[in-house]
Design an enzyme around this catalytic site. Structure first.
Site, PDB file in Angstrom:
ATOM      1  CE1 TYR A 130     -10.430   6.447   4.039  1.00  0.00           C
ATOM      2  CE2 TYR A 130     -10.513   6.063   6.409  1.00  0.00           C
ATOM      3  CZ  TYR A 130      -9.786   6.303   5.253  1.00  0.00           C
ATOM      4  OH  TYR A 130      -8.415   6.369   5.324  1.00  0.00           O
ATOM      5  CG  HIS A 175      -1.970   0.903   1.339  1.00  0.00           C
ATOM      6  ND1 HIS A 175      -1.828   2.261   1.227  1.00  0.00           N
ATOM      7  CD2 HIS A 175      -3.298   0.686   1.504  1.00  0.00           C
ATOM      8  CE1 HIS A 175      -3.002   2.830   1.331  1.00  0.00           C
ATOM      9  NE2 HIS A 175      -3.909   1.909   1.490  1.00  0.00           N
ATOM     10  CG  HIS A 217      -4.325   7.835  12.813  1.00  0.00           C
ATOM     11  ND1 HIS A 217      -3.238   8.613  13.122  1.00  0.00           N
ATOM     12  CD2 HIS A 217      -4.448   7.892  11.469  1.00  0.00           C
ATOM     13  CE1 HIS A 217      -2.735   9.130  12.014  1.00  0.00           C
ATOM     14  NE2 HIS A 217      -3.438   8.692  10.995  1.00  0.00           N
ATOM     15  CG  HIS A 250      -0.043   6.182   9.797  1.00  0.00           C
ATOM     16  ND1 HIS A 250       0.366   7.277   9.091  1.00  0.00           N
ATOM     17  CD2 HIS A 250      -1.388   6.285   9.864  1.00  0.00           C
ATOM     18  CE1 HIS A 250      -0.676   8.004   8.732  1.00  0.00           C
ATOM     19  NE2 HIS A 250      -1.751   7.421   9.178  1.00  0.00           N
ATOM     20  CD  GLU A 260      -2.983  11.456   8.829  1.00  0.00           C
ATOM     21  OE1 GLU A 260      -4.030  10.789   8.822  1.00  0.00           O
ATOM     22  OE2 GLU A 260      -1.855  10.949   8.776  1.00  0.00           O
ATOM     23  CG  HIS A 301      -6.592  10.471  13.119  1.00  0.00           C
ATOM     24  ND1 HIS A 301      -7.274  10.150  11.975  1.00  0.00           N
ATOM     25  CD2 HIS A 301      -7.288   9.907  14.134  1.00  0.00           C
ATOM     26  CE1 HIS A 301      -8.335   9.414  12.270  1.00  0.00           C
ATOM     27  NE2 HIS A 301      -8.364   9.253  13.574  1.00  0.00           N
TER      28      HIS A 301
HETATM   29 FE   LIG Z   1      -3.242   8.879   8.882  1.00  0.00          FE
END
Ligand SMILES: [Fe+2]
Length: 446
Positions: free
Chosen positions: A352, A294, A373, A337, A343, A367
């Site tokens: 989502y 990813h 998160h 992460h 963010e 976040h």
């Molecule tokens: Fe993030």
């Protein structure tokens, strides 16, 4: 006399192009910017969006040919209160910005609200006085501005509608937007906001810093992500309207109002590269992993506003939209992460993939800098056990305002907005699976 609003808005394609447009034939001077006398008795005026001496690739300005010069569109200013529109620095004692937060969609108020008093600041970051950082807002608008105009010297506004249709009648032309579209309103532009189809709700990123630009694509090449031709800038439109009016100006976080006797939307012709635009997010072509793993979410950047540090944005505007997931032997949702960048996310429509529950259209989450998160329990369980066939993510559009500066909650965000007290419970069921064996839960092979 007016040609403003007579027909459906018309647009010119391109991002940051050197545009030209005239609403009356011959109104735009050719071969020079400042003739001794302009056609139709218009006044020539320059609107500078960058320093005169900015490098050519960043230098932005537009020449306007208008019925009155802008000095006639302001009188003495009087400070007014716009209590819910905050600017950085705005650090509230007793409000903890340290945390992961999520809010349900903000309900519409019982009283009519315009673009100005319907704005609710969620977070501020950086410092408006040094032109660094940003603010994030939610707007709930049900009433058109009438003989009322707005201008911000504090930054450009990136508008992300989630509900309803809005019209921005600006000095340089008309932009209509609806959910899945965005608009950029440059610093210093005067405009009026009308409700075409209400109630209207959406998100705004107020960029105090250098303007939004398209990201460099690097090895991706010349195509995909946001393509320049899909940005639309309005053609010239003006109104010659005499009526008692007000102009509200945001300047260094304060709001002042001035009374004028006419519409300031009187630009009959203009040319240049400093102008508002809109963009349909459904023309965004996502690029991602086609074998395994990813990429970082920066692969979904639509627009980036640089800071002074190379590769580190003042703000990135990032889009999570419909796409195929095809990665083999991979955990496909965003990974867990911690991030030096802060963010703020919002949901425009659909579901989502990292948060199947609790993040409804109109909801937002924060976040903050270095706060961990990632996927909630349902997303983790589902993605860890899914059969890894090609899968199309349908009916999903969320976005992120990501800034290098920590985001501070306003009083409204902490105390009045519908914050989910139990948000962090979404990770509560992520128990340890470790039992000392390489494949937990399976019998040890001896
Ligand atoms: Fe993030």
């Amino acid at each position: 006399m007016s040609n403003l609003g007579r027909n459906a808005p018309q647009y010119m394609p391109g991002f940051g192009n050197d545009f030209e447009s005239e609403a009356l034939p011959g109104a735009l001077p050719q071969g020079q910017n400042s003739p001794q006398k302009c056609a139709y008795g218009l006044y020539a005026e320059q609107l500078s969006g960058t320093a005169f001496t900015a490098p050519r690739g960043q230098n932005e300005r537009s020449w306007c040919y208008r019925i009155r010069p802008s000095v006639k569109h302001v009188g003495r200013f009087q400070e007014i209160e716009v209590p819910h529109w905050k600017s950085a620095p705005h650090i509230v004692p007793g409000v903890a910005s340290l945390g992961q937060y999520r809010w349900d969609p903000v309900p519409h108020a019982d009283i009519p609200l315009t673009w100005i008093n319907g704005m609710r600041t969620v977070t501020t970051a950086g410092d408006v006085n040094t032109q660094t950082g940003m603010a994030s807002h939610i707007y709930c608008v049900t009433q058109s501005m009438v003989d009322e105009y707005f201008c911000s010297a504090d930054g450009e506004l990136l508008v992300v509608p989630q509900e309803g249709r809005l019209r921005f009648a600006t000095e340089l032309g008309i932009i209509d937007i609806e959910p899945s579209e965005i608009a950029i309103l440059p610093r210093g532009l005067v405009y009026r906001v009308e409700v075409l189809d209400g109630p209207c709700r959406g998100f705004v990123c107020e960029n105090y810093g250098q303007k939004f630009d398209l990201p460099n694509r690097g090895p991706i090449g010349a195509n995909c992500l946001a393509n320049p031709r899909d940005f639309k800038t309005p053609v010239a439109a003006f109104e010659d309207r005499q009526a008692p009016s007000t102009l509200t100006m945001k300047w260094c976080g304060q709001f002042h109002r001035t009374a004028i006797g006419h519409s300031p939307l009187d630009v009959v012709a203009w040319h240049g590269n400093y102008a508002p635009c809109k963009y349909d997010l459904k023309t965004y072509s996502p690029v991602g992993a086609i074998l395994f793993d990813h990429p970082d979410p920066s692969i979904f950047t639509v627009l980036t506003a640089p800071s002074g540090i190379e590769g580190t944005a003042n703000i990135d505007f990032v889009l999570f939209r419909e796409r195929w997931l095809v990665a083999e032997h991979s955990f496909r949702p965003p990974w867990y992460h911690k991030n030096v960048m802060s963010e703020l996310m919002g949901n425009i429509y659909g579901e989502y993939d990292a948060k199947p529950n609790g993040f409804a259209p109109g909801a937002m989450s924060l976040h903050n800098c270095m706060l961990p998160h990632g996927p909630d329990l349902d997303a983790f369980e589902g993605a860890s056990n899914a059969e890894l066939k090609p899968q199309k993510l349908e009916n999903t559009m969320s976005f992120m305002f990501e800034t290098r500066f920590p985001q501070h909650l306003t009083e409204w965000a902490a105390q009045e907005a519908p914050m989910q007290a139990d948000y962090t419970e979404c990770w509560a069921g992520l128990d340890r699976q470790f039992d000392g064996s390489p494949n937990p839960g399976e019998p040890l092979r001896i």
